[in-house]
Design an enzyme around this catalytic site. Sequence first.
Site, PDB file in Angstrom:
ATOM      1  N   ARG A   1      35.524  47.582  36.225  1.00 17.13           N
ATOM      2  CA  ARG A   1      35.131  46.806  35.038  1.00 17.13           C
ATOM      3  C   ARG A   1      34.469  45.501  35.474  1.00 17.13           C
ATOM      4  NH1 ARG A   1      40.153  45.309  31.276  1.00 17.13           N
ATOM      5  NH2 ARG A   1      40.726  44.199  33.179  1.00 17.13           N
TER       6      ARG A   1
ATOM      7  N   LYS B   1      52.581  43.450  48.320  1.00 21.11           N
ATOM      8  CA  LYS B   1      52.053  44.074  49.543  1.00 21.11           C
ATOM      9  C   LYS B   1      51.186  43.121  50.370  1.00 21.11           C
ATOM     10  CE  LYS B   1      52.458  48.614  47.516  1.00 21.11           C
ATOM     11  NZ  LYS B   1      51.882  49.907  47.164  1.00 21.11           N
TER      12      LYS B   1
ATOM     13  N   ASP C   1      50.523  54.176  51.911  1.00 23.49           N
ATOM     14  CA  ASP C   1      50.005  54.609  50.601  1.00 23.49           C
ATOM     15  C   ASP C   1      48.747  55.461  50.756  1.00 23.49           C
ATOM     16  OD1 ASP C   1      51.902  53.375  48.956  1.00 23.49           O
ATOM     17  OD2 ASP C   1      50.859  51.452  49.072  1.00 23.49           O
TER      18      ASP C   1
ATOM     19  N   GLY D   1      41.593  46.806  42.303  1.00 24.49           N
ATOM     20  CA  GLY D   1      42.753  45.930  42.479  1.00 24.49           C
ATOM     21  C   GLY D   1      43.549  46.343  43.708  1.00 24.49           C
ATOM     22  N   GLY D   2      44.804  45.903  43.734  1.00 22.79           N
ATOM     23  CA  GLY D   2      45.662  46.150  44.892  1.00 22.79           C
ATOM     24  C   GLY D   2      45.878  47.643  45.171  1.00 22.79           C
TER      25      GLY D   2
HETATM   26  P1  ATR Z   1      47.062  46.904  40.791  1.00 19.54           P
HETATM   27  O1  ATR Z   1      47.775  46.090  41.793  1.00 19.54           O
HETATM   28  O2  ATR Z   1      47.879  47.855  39.974  1.00 19.54           O
HETATM   29  O3  ATR Z   1      45.850  47.550  41.376  1.00 19.54           O
HETATM   30  P2  ATR Z   1      45.479  44.767  39.813  1.00 19.54           P
HETATM   31  O4  ATR Z   1      45.304  44.289  41.214  1.00 19.54           O
HETATM   32  O5  ATR Z   1      45.777  43.785  38.730  1.00 19.54           O
HETATM   33  O6  ATR Z   1      46.616  45.836  39.695  1.00 19.54           O
HETATM   34  O7  ATR Z   1      44.178  45.604  39.414  1.00 19.54           O
HETATM   35  C1  ATR Z   1      44.053  46.262  38.200  1.00 19.54           C
HETATM   36  C2  ATR Z   1      42.753  47.049  38.202  1.00 19.54           C
HETATM   37  O8  ATR Z   1      42.683  47.795  36.994  1.00 19.54           O
HETATM   38  C3  ATR Z   1      41.521  46.170  38.244  1.00 19.54           C
HETATM   39  O9  ATR Z   1      40.501  46.868  38.901  1.00 19.54           O
HETATM   40  C4  ATR Z   1      41.200  46.025  36.749  1.00 19.54           C
HETATM   41  O10 ATR Z   1      39.861  45.741  36.468  1.00 19.54           O
HETATM   42  P3  ATR Z   1      39.309  44.228  36.556  1.00 19.54           P
HETATM   43  O11 ATR Z   1      39.119  43.945  38.012  1.00 19.54           O
HETATM   44  O12 ATR Z   1      38.066  44.254  35.796  1.00 19.54           O
HETATM   45  O13 ATR Z   1      40.389  43.367  35.935  1.00 19.54           O
HETATM   46  C5  ATR Z   1      41.523  47.404  36.275  1.00 19.54           C
HETATM   47  N1  ATR Z   1      41.803  47.466  34.827  1.00 19.54           N
HETATM   48  C6  ATR Z   1      42.904  46.997  34.199  1.00 19.54           C
HETATM   49  N2  ATR Z   1      42.830  47.268  32.878  1.00 19.54           N
HETATM   50  C7  ATR Z   1      41.668  47.928  32.681  1.00 19.54           C
HETATM   51  C8  ATR Z   1      41.014  48.495  31.541  1.00 19.54           C
HETATM   52  N3  ATR Z   1      41.557  48.412  30.323  1.00 19.54           N
HETATM   53  N4  ATR Z   1      39.832  49.116  31.722  1.00 19.54           N
HETATM   54  C9  ATR Z   1      39.278  49.202  32.956  1.00 19.54           C
HETATM   55  N5  ATR Z   1      39.836  48.685  34.074  1.00 19.54           N
HETATM   56  C10 ATR Z   1      41.014  48.059  33.943  1.00 19.54           C
END
Ligand code: ATR
Length: 274
Positions: free
Chosen positions: A154, A67, A104, A131-132
């Site tokens: 996190r 995206k 979205d 995240g995204g």
């Molecule tokens: P997406 O595009 O699906 O949003 P992303 O950009 O990789 O994927 O973002 C994933 C998000 O899920 C992030 O906010 C990540 O937290 P971090 O920024 O600390 O990495 C969060 N996330 C992934 N696994 C997690 C977990 N086990 N517990 C809490 N947050 C998690």
Amino acid sequence: MAKKRFAVLGNPVAHSRSPEIHQDFARQTGMELSYEKILVPTGKFREVATDFLALDGVGFNITLPCKGDAFAFVDHKSSSASKSRAVNTVSVDSNGQIHGDNTDGPGLVRDLVHNLNWKIEEQRILVLGAGGAVRGILWDLLQASPRYLHLYNRTLSKALVLTEQMADARMTAVDTGDLEDCYDLVINGTSAGLSGMVPRVPKKVLGKHSRCYDLVYGSGATVFNNWCSQINGCEVADGLGMLVEQAALSFHLWFSEEVHTGELISTLRKTGSS
Ligand code: ATR
């Protein structure tokens, strides 16, 4: 008349339900279209998108993780796309100009407000993740007038960056100690569920009347929604409705046609979603 050619571009893309959703919309409105899934090799978004448009592609959707690449690819961006720095819908106008939109966020708002009949206005909202997926919904949630929105991630620094980008006084990045009790609406935008986990967040954020929404969806209840239901029996919903609503908004951008979504959401749920 030749069928108009559409597609969803992403990686992975095999799991996408967008083709069946858009074919349903086409049946509803009497449009003729083809809708493909196109896998984008890493770093090749511009090439794949350019080729698709050159070969009679009329418009396309973009799924993760492309995206941001789509945002860089388009000539013009809607406000939602500009604010979220993400494009999930591309269309080409009669002058050959390429337009990028983000449906979205509006799709989520439509699912919450119209399908689920949950309020956003004046609500205290907690969004988990930075995240995204979360970036794509924040601006539209703020447009729907919550009392305030807390963003908890996190990695706090990422929540701070997103909050700075949104530049809205009602939105704050919060650390664990700043989390409040019993938010009205808790939205899980983390990818923790993909590894069968629930994001670490104190139970006190959920009260008897809290409503919980998981941006992802699966064949059964998501791990996050199971966890929320177990705490105070919170009302829960997953992202299948958002998926269909964002598609309906894309379809409207392409064809200026309104479609019905309720029955399709039920059918997709019955036929299994992954
Ligand atoms: P997406 O595009 O699906 O949003 P992303 O950009 O990789 O994927 O973002 C994933 C998000 O899920 C992030 O906010 C990540 O937290 P971090 O920024 O600390 O990495 C969060 N996330 C992934 N696994 C997690 C977990 N086990 N517990 C809490 N947050 C998690």
